[in-house]
Design a protein around this motif. Sequence first.
Motif, PDB file in Angstrom:
ATOM      1  N   GLU B  72       0.781  -1.277  -0.046  1.00 17.26           N
ATOM      2  CA  GLU B  72      -0.116  -0.127   0.010  1.00 17.26           C
ATOM      3  C   GLU B  72       0.861   1.129   0.077  1.00 17.26           C
ATOM      4  O   GLU B  72       0.390   2.361  -0.427  1.00 17.26           O
ATOM      5  CB  GLU B  72      -0.935  -0.083   1.235  1.00 17.26           C
ATOM      6  N   SER B  73       2.090   1.051   0.460  1.00 17.14           N
ATOM      7  CA  SER B  73       2.955   2.432   0.744  1.00 17.14           C
ATOM      8  C   SER B  73       3.839   2.489  -0.452  1.00 17.14           C
ATOM      9  O   SER B  73       4.433   3.590  -0.645  1.00 17.14           O
ATOM     10  CB  SER B  73       3.541   2.041   2.051  1.00 17.14           C
ATOM     11  N   PHE B  74       4.403   1.344  -1.155  1.00 16.74           N
ATOM     12  CA  PHE B  74       5.497   1.405  -1.821  1.00 16.74           C
ATOM     13  C   PHE B  74       5.230   1.085  -3.350  1.00 16.74           C
ATOM     14  O   PHE B  74       4.746  -0.195  -3.572  1.00 16.74           O
ATOM     15  CB  PHE B  74       6.498   0.271  -1.259  1.00 16.74           C
ATOM     16  N   THR B  75       5.843   1.807  -4.183  1.00 15.43           N
ATOM     17  CA  THR B  75       5.505   1.503  -5.740  1.00 15.43           C
ATOM     18  C   THR B  75       6.728   1.875  -6.234  1.00 15.43           C
ATOM     19  O   THR B  75       7.649   2.471  -6.044  1.00 15.43           O
ATOM     20  CB  THR B  75       4.425   2.309  -6.378  1.00 15.43           C
ATOM     21  N   MET B  76       6.891   1.050  -7.543  1.00 11.68           N
ATOM     22  CA  MET B  76       8.244   1.384  -8.405  1.00 11.68           C
ATOM     23  C   MET B  76       7.532   1.433  -9.855  1.00 11.68           C
ATOM     24  O   MET B  76       6.570   0.777 -10.142  1.00 11.68           O
ATOM     25  CB  MET B  76       9.075   0.090  -8.261  1.00 11.68           C
ATOM     26  N   SER B  77       8.196   2.252 -10.428  1.00 11.67           N
ATOM     27  CA  SER B  77       7.986   2.499 -12.040  1.00 11.67           C
ATOM     28  C   SER B  77       9.030   2.400 -12.895  1.00 11.67           C
ATOM     29  O   SER B  77      10.240   2.967 -12.577  1.00 11.67           O
ATOM     30  CB  SER B  77       7.304   3.967 -12.327  1.00 11.67           C
ATOM     31  N   ALA B  78       8.917   2.064 -13.913  1.00 12.56           N
ATOM     32  CA  ALA B  78       9.913   2.084 -15.292  1.00 12.56           C
ATOM     33  C   ALA B  78       9.315   2.771 -16.273  1.00 12.56           C
ATOM     34  O   ALA B  78       8.112   2.264 -16.482  1.00 12.56           O
ATOM     35  CB  ALA B  78      10.595   0.696 -15.404  1.00 12.56           C
ATOM     36  N   LYS B  79      10.065   3.804 -16.889  1.00  8.36           N
ATOM     37  CA  LYS B  79       9.653   4.230 -17.892  1.00  8.36           C
ATOM     38  C   LYS B  79      10.341   4.341 -19.306  1.00  8.36           C
ATOM     39  O   LYS B  79      11.606   4.813 -18.990  1.00  8.36           O
ATOM     40  CB  LYS B  79       9.162   5.882 -17.599  1.00  8.36           C
ATOM     41  N   VAL B  80      10.069   4.418 -20.153  1.00  5.61           N
ATOM     42  CA  VAL B  80      11.094   4.320 -21.501  1.00  5.61           C
ATOM     43  C   VAL B  80      10.408   5.651 -22.426  1.00  5.61           C
ATOM     44  O   VAL B  80       9.247   5.599 -22.871  1.00  5.61           O
ATOM     45  CB  VAL B  80      11.058   3.139 -22.152  1.00  5.61           C
ATOM     46  N   THR B  81      11.030   6.296 -22.775  1.00 10.07           N
ATOM     47  CA  THR B  81      10.462   7.398 -23.789  1.00 10.07           C
ATOM     48  C   THR B  81      11.291   7.391 -25.201  1.00 10.07           C
ATOM     49  O   THR B  81      12.451   6.952 -25.213  1.00 10.07           O
ATOM     50  CB  THR B  81      10.821   8.772 -23.304  1.00 10.07           C
ATOM     51  N   TYR B  82      10.603   7.820 -25.974  1.00 13.72           N
ATOM     52  CA  TYR B  82      11.003   8.065 -27.711  1.00 13.72           C
ATOM     53  C   TYR B  82      10.652   9.366 -27.949  1.00 13.72           C
ATOM     54  O   TYR B  82       9.655   9.944 -27.369  1.00 13.72           O
ATOM     55  CB  TYR B  82      10.301   6.800 -28.428  1.00 13.72           C
TER      56      TYR B  82
END
Lengths: 150, 297
Positions: B72-82
């Motif tokens: 509920e408290s911890f999230t992680m994100s990975a993002k790739v841009t073009y």
Amino acid sequence: MILNLNTTAMVKKGIYLLVALMFFSCEKEGEFTRQEAQQQNIIINSNEDLVELYAGTFVPTAGISVTGKAKIYQQGTTRFVSLENFTISNAPDLKVYLSTTAAPDTFVNLGNLTAATTYTIPTQVDLTVFTYVLIHCQQYNHLYAIANLN
Amino acid sequence: MKQTIYILSILGSLSMYSQGCSDAGFCSVGNTFTDELNTSKNQLDFGGIIGGGEADIFYISPYVTYTRNFSESFTMSAKVTYSQASGDFGTRGQFGDAFLTGNYTFKEKKDKTWSTLLGFKFPFTSSNAKINGVSLPLDYQASLGTFDLIAGVGFKYKKWFFNTALQLPVFNNNKNSYFDEYSASNDFSSTNLFERKPDVLFRTTYTIQNNTKFTFKPNLLFIYRLGEDTYENLAGNRTSIDGSDGLTINANLITSYAIAKNKILEASLAFPFVVKEERPDGLTRSFTAGLIYKYAF
């Protein structure tokens, strides 16, 4: 369970697509980057005397193949470096430098090495001090060839 | 109620990416600040942003983000841009950056929620893409070529959300070789071996929700460049670019539509109304418009 399998398959497909796209890049020339324009040399005026000031033969650094000469000409107030019978090993980011020594420490960057064979020298450059023409890969900071001007 | 919470959480992702943003990822750092409200374990975002920049450059910038809620408290994100830029120099498109961010949200107390964020940006390019061997200004590069640390704090109070973040370049791999002196264009500053300074971001957002389907989030984004950017001149000397530091303010409106319980379609419009005197980093968008599809599973 079916939903989970579908989701996993979708994520896998997404990852495959992403990896495939990693190798994708696009390139299309425009008004300022037309290939013909990059091959144009400095226009030499046939009505004015062309004076050869200095010349030197290129010597490669370790592992590099190079042939040809660097010459410096003056016509009117314009001075330029001319690369003659010049060939060199391929590299991603080669520049033409005028340098005070055989290393790229104190130099003037004359621009990218392109299909053109002439490079204008800025008026303030003292050619009695800048006595070397270097071919240098800026991106990987690697010297490719040296011509000592005499 | 769950749906309302979900919509609110999704809308926290401010995928705005206008003139002042250091890059798409930094301007959407709010994303993980509110994802803790998401009731799903995983989320995928597919976004596409178009924009107009200096010298009539047109941008198309798609991206994909994967977010995982570990608790509920911890999230992680990975993002790739073009990013693909088209203008007088031609068209050049490349992958830009990857962002990895972690977000920790503290428990809500009296309608107040604090959160923290830590992230890293990794460039896919060294910002020296060329066309026919011609060096291109940073406006045409998909990334600035810096490895950055991103750290931030968020604060939510009822319908207001505030967040602040620092983007600190820790390693510079910018190998750009554009010289104004050798260019056919007069629209861009020399950016040979460009080095950028850190940015501080502050954003304030207000949420307007009329029904469970539509939500509007007008917000203001302030970005301050802490020093003048520099480049290496023709003689190999590092030179400051006057006027490249200072404040940029962007206005942004996000409209979100809940297609289903776990699917959201989001549109954003953004434009800057205060800009720096000089913008050699190529972040010169005069407007951006984005469309993002979000899917939770």
